[in-house]
Design an enzyme around this catalytic site. Structure first.
Site, PDB file in Angstrom:
ATOM      1  N   ASP A  57      34.092 -19.888 -18.404  1.00 39.26           N
ATOM      2  CA  ASP A  57      34.967 -18.348 -18.764  1.00 39.26           C
ATOM      3  C   ASP A  57      33.617 -17.383 -19.150  1.00 39.26           C
ATOM      4  OD1 ASP A  57      36.979 -16.292 -17.581  1.00 39.26           O
ATOM      5  OD2 ASP A  57      36.666 -15.375 -19.210  1.00 39.26           O
ATOM      6  N   PHE A 114      22.855 -16.117 -10.024  1.00 41.61           N
ATOM      7  CA  PHE A 114      23.718 -15.575  -9.307  1.00 41.61           C
ATOM      8  C   PHE A 114      23.972 -13.804  -9.915  1.00 41.61           C
ATOM      9  CE2 PHE A 114      27.632 -16.620 -12.019  1.00 41.61           C
ATOM     10  CZ  PHE A 114      27.187 -17.654 -12.721  1.00 41.61           C
ATOM     11  N   GLY A 115      25.392 -13.595  -9.653  1.00 42.29           N
ATOM     12  CA  GLY A 115      26.218 -12.274  -9.908  1.00 42.29           C
ATOM     13  C   GLY A 115      25.535 -11.273 -10.824  1.00 42.29           C
TER      14      GLY A 115
HETATM   15  P1  IMP Z   1      34.641 -15.885 -14.562  1.00 39.13           P
HETATM   16  O1  IMP Z   1      34.351 -16.799 -15.895  1.00 39.13           O
HETATM   17  O2  IMP Z   1      34.704 -16.617 -13.071  1.00 39.13           O
HETATM   18  O3  IMP Z   1      35.998 -15.232 -14.036  1.00 39.13           O
HETATM   19  O4  IMP Z   1      33.231 -15.183 -13.961  1.00 39.13           O
HETATM   20  C1  IMP Z   1      32.637 -14.944 -14.534  1.00 39.13           C
HETATM   21  C2  IMP Z   1      31.603 -14.117 -13.862  1.00 39.13           C
HETATM   22  O5  IMP Z   1      30.525 -13.069 -14.970  1.00 39.13           O
HETATM   23  C3  IMP Z   1      30.667 -14.419 -12.863  1.00 39.13           C
HETATM   24  O6  IMP Z   1      31.365 -14.131 -11.386  1.00 39.13           O
HETATM   25  C4  IMP Z   1      29.454 -13.331 -13.015  1.00 39.13           C
HETATM   26  O7  IMP Z   1      29.766 -12.166 -12.440  1.00 39.13           O
HETATM   27  C5  IMP Z   1      29.069 -13.036 -14.545  1.00 39.13           C
HETATM   28  N1  IMP Z   1      28.561 -13.890 -14.914  1.00 39.13           N
HETATM   29  C6  IMP Z   1      28.895 -15.586 -15.801  1.00 39.13           C
HETATM   30  N2  IMP Z   1      27.965 -15.417 -15.889  1.00 39.13           N
HETATM   31  C7  IMP Z   1      26.906 -15.783 -15.725  1.00 39.13           C
HETATM   32  C8  IMP Z   1      25.231 -15.517 -15.569  1.00 39.13           C
HETATM   33  O8  IMP Z   1      25.014 -17.097 -15.633  1.00 39.13           O
HETATM   34  N3  IMP Z   1      25.029 -14.877 -14.398  1.00 39.13           N
HETATM   35  C9  IMP Z   1      24.999 -13.644 -13.757  1.00 39.13           C
HETATM   36  N4  IMP Z   1      26.397 -13.458 -13.863  1.00 39.13           N
HETATM   37  C10 IMP Z   1      27.014 -14.033 -14.705  1.00 39.13           C
END
Ligand code: IMP
Length: 202
Positions: free
Chosen positions: A69, A152-153
Site C-alpha cells: 500500500d 506510472f501514477g
Molecule cells: P494503492 O496502494 O494501490 O492504494 O495505490 C497507490 C497509488 O499511489 C497508486 O495508484 C499511485 O497513484 C500512487 N503511487 C504509489 N507508488 C507510486 C509510484 O512508484 N509511482 C507513482 N505513483 C505511485
C-alpha cells in the site's frame, strides 16, 4: 519461491516482478493464478491496508502473498493525497488528470515548499502464519510540469533531486534502486532470508 502479488495494478505488478526476480522470488499475479479478490481498503494507514490485502490474498490463494500500500505525501497539501493516492480527485480520473489536479493545487507554491515523498508499506503473509511488514520512503519535490514517459501514477511530477529527473524520466532500474517500493522489497527479502528477525520493520 513463488509469491502472489496482492494487486491488480499492472504497473505495480511489473515493478514487483522486476524487483523481486533478482532477489530470488517469482512474483505471480492474481490473473496468473485465476484468482479474483477485491479488498476494501478500510485501514487508516498504509501499514493497515497492506496487512489487509496480504492476509486476504494469502487466505484465498493458498500461496504466500505480498501486498503493497503506497502513496504520495505532499507537505504543502498537509500530507495529501496520502492513503487516498489511487482515488484522489475521484475514481474516474486518469493518472495524468490526477497529476494535473495536484499541479493546479500547487500552482502558487514555489519549489522550496514543494517537498514530498513516496511511501510504501509492504506486508508478506503466508499459510504458516508468518507475517512481516516493512516500510520505506523516498524524498523528492513536486515538479512544476509533468516530465517523462516511464513509470506510472505520479511519477511524471515526482522530481528526485539527486538525479534532477522525475521518476518518469529515470530508467526503470534507476527508479527501483532508489524508490520506496524497491527499498521496502529489499528489506523484506532480507527479513525473509532471516538476516534479521523482526515482525515489523520500518
Ligand atoms: P494503492 O496502494 O494501490 O492504494 O495505490 C497507490 C497509488 O499511489 C497508486 O495508484 C499511485 O497513484 C500512487 N503511487 C504509489 N507508488 C507510486 C509510484 O512508484 N509511482 C507513482 N505513483 C505511485
Amino acid at each position: 519461491m513463488r509469491v502472489l502479488v496482492a494487486s491488480n495494478n499492472p504497473h505495480k505488478l511489473e515493478e514487483f516482478r522486476r524487483i523481486l526476480h533478482p532477489l530470488g522470488y517469482t512474483a505471480v499475479s492474481p490473473a496468473d493464478e485465476g484468482i479474483a479478490v477485491e479488498v476494501e481498503e478500510t485501514g487508516r494507514t498504509f501499514e493497515e491496508n497492506a496487512r489487509l490485502k496480504a492476509r486476504a490474498f494469502a487466505s484465498r490463494s493458498g500461496l504466500p502473498a505480498v501486498a503493497d500500500d503506497s502513496g504520495l505525501i505532499i507537505d504543502a497539501l498537509d500530507g495529501e493525497p496520502g492513503i487516498y493516492s489511487a482515488r484522489y480527485g475521484g475514481p474516474g480520473l486518469t493518472d495524468a488528470a490526477r497529476c494535473r489536479l495536484i499541479l493546479d493545487r500547487l500552482s502558487d507554491v514555489p519549489l522550496a515548499n514543494r517537498s514530498a515523498r513516496f511511501a510504501a508499506s509492504i506486508t508478506y503473509a503466508d499459510q504458516g502464519g508468518r507475517e512481516i511488514t516493512v516500510g520505506a520512503r523516498v524524498e523528492g519535490v513536486i515538479a512544476h510540469e509533468p516530465r517523462g514517459v516511464d513509470g506510472f501514477g505520479y511519477d511524471p511530477i515526482f522530481l528526485y533531486p539527486p538525479t534532477g529527473k522525475t521518476f518518469a524520466e529515470m530508467a526503470p532500474a534507476q527508479k527501483d534502486a532508489v524508490s520506496h517500493r524497491g527499498a521496502a522489497l529489499r528489506r523484506l527479502a532480507e527479513a525473509l532470508s532471516g538476516r534479521f528477525d523482526a515482525g515489523i520493520l520500518r
